[in-house]
Design a protein around this motif. Structure first.
Motif, PDB file in Angstrom:
ATOM      1  N   VAL A 241     -45.944 -17.274   4.807  1.00  0.00           N
ATOM      2  CA  VAL A 241     -46.110 -18.695   4.491  1.00  0.00           C
ATOM      3  C   VAL A 241     -45.425 -19.020   3.160  1.00  0.00           C
ATOM      4  O   VAL A 241     -44.733 -20.026   3.040  1.00  0.00           O
ATOM      5  N   ALA A 242     -45.594 -18.158   2.167  1.00  0.00           N
ATOM      6  CA  ALA A 242     -44.948 -18.384   0.863  1.00  0.00           C
ATOM      7  C   ALA A 242     -43.438 -18.390   1.011  1.00  0.00           C
ATOM      8  O   ALA A 242     -42.742 -19.218   0.406  1.00  0.00           O
ATOM      9  N   THR A 243     -42.907 -17.485   1.832  1.00  0.00           N
ATOM     10  CA  THR A 243     -41.465 -17.447   2.084  1.00  0.00           C
ATOM     11  C   THR A 243     -41.019 -18.725   2.782  1.00  0.00           C
ATOM     12  O   THR A 243     -39.983 -19.299   2.444  1.00  0.00           O
ATOM     13  N   LEU A 244     -41.828 -19.205   3.725  1.00  0.00           N
ATOM     14  CA  LEU A 244     -41.509 -20.442   4.431  1.00  0.00           C
ATOM     15  C   LEU A 244     -41.460 -21.623   3.467  1.00  0.00           C
ATOM     16  O   LEU A 244     -40.537 -22.431   3.502  1.00  0.00           O
ATOM     17  N   VAL A 245     -42.454 -21.715   2.585  1.00  0.00           N
ATOM     18  CA  VAL A 245     -42.489 -22.809   1.612  1.00  0.00           C
ATOM     19  C   VAL A 245     -41.279 -22.737   0.688  1.00  0.00           C
ATOM     20  O   VAL A 245     -40.646 -23.755   0.405  1.00  0.00           O
ATOM     21  N   THR A 246     -40.935 -21.543   0.242  1.00  0.00           N
ATOM     22  CA  THR A 246     -39.762 -21.382  -0.618  1.00  0.00           C
ATOM     23  C   THR A 246     -38.498 -21.799   0.117  1.00  0.00           C
ATOM     24  O   THR A 246     -37.656 -22.511  -0.435  1.00  0.00           O
ATOM     25  N   THR A 247     -38.376 -21.380   1.366  1.00  0.00           N
ATOM     26  CA  THR A 247     -37.196 -21.736   2.158  1.00  0.00           C
ATOM     27  C   THR A 247     -37.101 -23.244   2.356  1.00  0.00           C
ATOM     28  O   THR A 247     -36.033 -23.832   2.192  1.00  0.00           O
ATOM     29  N   VAL A 248     -38.231 -23.873   2.683  1.00  0.00           N
ATOM     30  CA  VAL A 248     -38.240 -25.324   2.863  1.00  0.00           C
ATOM     31  C   VAL A 248     -37.841 -26.009   1.563  1.00  0.00           C
ATOM     32  O   VAL A 248     -37.047 -26.955   1.558  1.00  0.00           O
ATOM     33  N   SER A 249     -38.351 -25.515   0.440  1.00  0.00           N
ATOM     34  CA  SER A 249     -37.999 -26.104  -0.855  1.00  0.00           C
ATOM     35  C   SER A 249     -36.510 -25.985  -1.121  1.00  0.00           C
ATOM     36  O   SER A 249     -35.873 -26.929  -1.592  1.00  0.00           O
ATOM     37  N   LEU A 250     -35.939 -24.824  -0.812  1.00  0.00           N
ATOM     38  CA  LEU A 250     -34.503 -24.637  -1.027  1.00  0.00           C
ATOM     39  C   LEU A 250     -33.683 -25.549  -0.120  1.00  0.00           C
ATOM     40  O   LEU A 250     -32.682 -26.134  -0.545  1.00  0.00           O
ATOM     41  N   LEU A 251     -34.113 -25.672   1.130  1.00  0.00           N
ATOM     42  CA  LEU A 251     -33.398 -26.559   2.051  1.00  0.00           C
ATOM     43  C   LEU A 251     -33.481 -28.011   1.595  1.00  0.00           C
ATOM     44  O   LEU A 251     -32.512 -28.756   1.685  1.00  0.00           O
ATOM     45  N   MET A 252     -34.636 -28.405   1.074  1.00  0.00           N
ATOM     46  CA  MET A 252     -34.772 -29.769   0.575  1.00  0.00           C
ATOM     47  C   MET A 252     -33.900 -29.980  -0.656  1.00  0.00           C
ATOM     48  O   MET A 252     -33.360 -31.057  -0.867  1.00  0.00           O
ATOM     49  N   THR A 253     -33.749 -28.935  -1.448  1.00  0.00           N
ATOM     50  CA  THR A 253     -32.871 -29.023  -2.606  1.00  0.00           C
ATOM     51  C   THR A 253     -31.451 -29.324  -2.149  1.00  0.00           C
ATOM     52  O   THR A 253     -30.771 -30.175  -2.718  1.00  0.00           O
ATOM     53  N   LEU A 254     -31.019 -28.652  -1.110  1.00  0.00           N
ATOM     54  CA  LEU A 254     -29.682 -28.908  -0.576  1.00  0.00           C
ATOM     55  C   LEU A 254     -29.575 -30.330  -0.040  1.00  0.00           C
ATOM     56  O   LEU A 254     -28.568 -31.004  -0.211  1.00  0.00           O
ATOM     57  N   ASN A 255     -30.630 -30.803   0.625  1.00  0.00           N
ATOM     58  CA  ASN A 255     -30.642 -32.155   1.176  1.00  0.00           C
ATOM     59  C   ASN A 255     -30.598 -33.217   0.096  1.00  0.00           C
ATOM     60  O   ASN A 255     -29.930 -34.226   0.222  1.00  0.00           O
ATOM     61  N   TYR A 256     -31.353 -33.021  -0.953  1.00  0.00           N
ATOM     62  CA  TYR A 256     -31.488 -34.042  -1.981  1.00  0.00           C
ATOM     63  C   TYR A 256     -30.458 -33.908  -3.093  1.00  0.00           C
ATOM     64  O   TYR A 256     -30.347 -34.760  -3.953  1.00  0.00           O
TER      65      TYR A 256
END
Length: 117
Positions: free
Chosen positions: A14-29
């Motif tokens: 779950v922590a890895t998933l949250v980190t991955t989502v955060s990184l993907l959002m960084t790319l998006n934003y």
């Protein structure tokens, strides 16, 4: 042989998933703070510069003492330790009007006004 307590691998996932989502959002934003919507908090510290700055002005030094809790969300029991914190020590993130948080056994999306899933 894996000697990790039961559930620890799931929490790591779950922590890895949250980190991955955060990184993907960084790319998006993008990396520019100006590109982040005012009410969003898409990652730890809000932006890549780690400013922890929110441009919102509704809550300020003159009215913060009058705030009242309107809802809470039960994180559940930590499967490893049994604590009621749900084992969550992560920062919830807010993207496009949805508050995302890690509960004891899942990632949840909540309405920030009501706390409903």
């Amino acid at each position: 042989m894996n000697h990790q307590p039961k559930g620890k691998g799931f929490l790591r996932t779950v922590a890895t998933l949250v980190t991955t989502v955060s990184l993907l959002m960084t790319l998006n934003y993008g990396q520019d703070q100006a590109q982040t919507r005012a009410g969003d908090w898409p990652m730890y510290n809000r932006d890549l510069a780690g400013t922890r700055y929110s441009p919102l002005e509704q809550i300020n030094a003159s009215n913060v003492a009058g705030l009242e809790q309107t809802w809470s969300y039960p994180l559940g029991r930590n499967v490893t330790t049994g604590d009621l914190t749900g084992g969550s020590e992560s920062t919830p993130i807010m993207v496009d009007g949805v508050l995302y948080a890690v509960a004891s056994d899942r990632l949840v999306g909540l309405e920030p006004e009501t706390g409903k899933e």
